[in-house]
Enzyme design. Structure first.
Site, short mmCIF file in Angstrom:
data_model
loop_
_atom_site.label_atom_id
_atom_site.label_comp_id
_atom_site.label_asym_id
_atom_site.label_seq_id
_atom_site.Cartn_x
_atom_site.Cartn_y
_atom_site.Cartn_z
N TYR A 8 10.80 8.68 6.41
CA TYR A 8 11.08 9.83 5.54
C TYR A 8 10.76 9.49 4.09
O TYR A 8 10.05 10.22 3.40
CB TYR A 8 12.54 10.24 5.71
CG TYR A 8 12.99 11.34 4.80
CD1 TYR A 8 12.50 12.64 4.93
CD2 TYR A 8 13.93 11.11 3.80
CE1 TYR A 8 12.92 13.66 4.10
CE2 TYR A 8 14.36 12.13 2.96
CZ TYR A 8 13.85 13.40 3.11
OH TYR A 8 14.27 14.40 2.28
N LYS A 12 7.70 10.95 1.58
CA LYS A 12 7.94 11.58 0.27
C LYS A 12 7.11 10.89 -0.81
O LYS A 12 6.52 11.56 -1.67
CB LYS A 12 9.43 11.53 -0.09
CG LYS A 12 10.25 12.46 0.75
CD LYS A 12 11.69 12.66 0.34
CE LYS A 12 12.34 11.63 -0.47
NZ LYS A 12 13.75 11.92 -0.80
#
Length: 178
Positions: A8, A12
């Site tokens: 994750y 990003k």
């Protein structure tokens, strides 16, 4: 500097790099642990705590992950302000102060008049499957330099959020009674 510890976080960071490579003029805003009362109750961090504790169930909350909590209303207001400028760049934008999820959960319990001791401290590895960073405290330099202020302390924002949520629930009850 960014140091993602899971997929994750890496995705990003990759998105930030793509944005920087495509547009010279851009805003990137990094925030953390959002809380608010609008939206679906079942997805609300605050209502989850209140619902579990009201039912007499204890909850576990990590005490070893520290962050800067962010009230969605404060963040939204700041984003509108930012979007009306040409002060492009990367901003760390959270309410001021730091806390663990355990700290925040106990604060919610106190605001709701519930027993904060029902919030049991836990290690993050016991509460989450994915590896999480232990310290996601942002040092906000660009925002105060550009706008001349910091967002309010998270405790103050949480108290305001709780008060607003109770006013909204009271309003909804009155509308349902009509």
């Amino acid at each position: 500097p960014p140091c993602p510890v899971n997929v994750y976080g890496k995705s990003k960071l990759a998105a930030e790099q793509v944005i920087r490579s495509l547009w010279e003029k851009h805003f990137i805003v990094r925030t953390a642990l959002l809380f608010g009362y609008k939206g679906h109750r079942e997805n609300s961090f605050i209502y989850h705590i209140v619902d579990e504790l009201t039912a007499g169930r204890s909850i576990s909350a990590s005490e070893d992950q520290i962050c800067c909590p962010s009230y969605t209303a404060d963040l939204a207001k700041a984003l509108v302000e930012l979007g009306q400028t040409e002060w492009y760049g990367t901003y760390h934008l959270t309410n001021s102060g730091t806390a663990s999820r355990c700290d925040i959960s106990r604060a919610v319990a106190r605001l709701a008049g519930l027993d904060p001791e029902l919030v049991k401290p836990a290690k993050s590895s016991a509460t989450k499957i994915a590896r999480r960073a232990k310290n996601t405290v942002f040092r906000s330099l660009a925002w105060p330099a550009a706008f001349g202020y910091e967002l309010p302390p998270w405790e103050e924002a949480l108290a305001r959020c709780w008060k607003e949520s109770q006013a909204q629930e009271t309003k909804a009850l009155h509308q349902d009674a009509r």
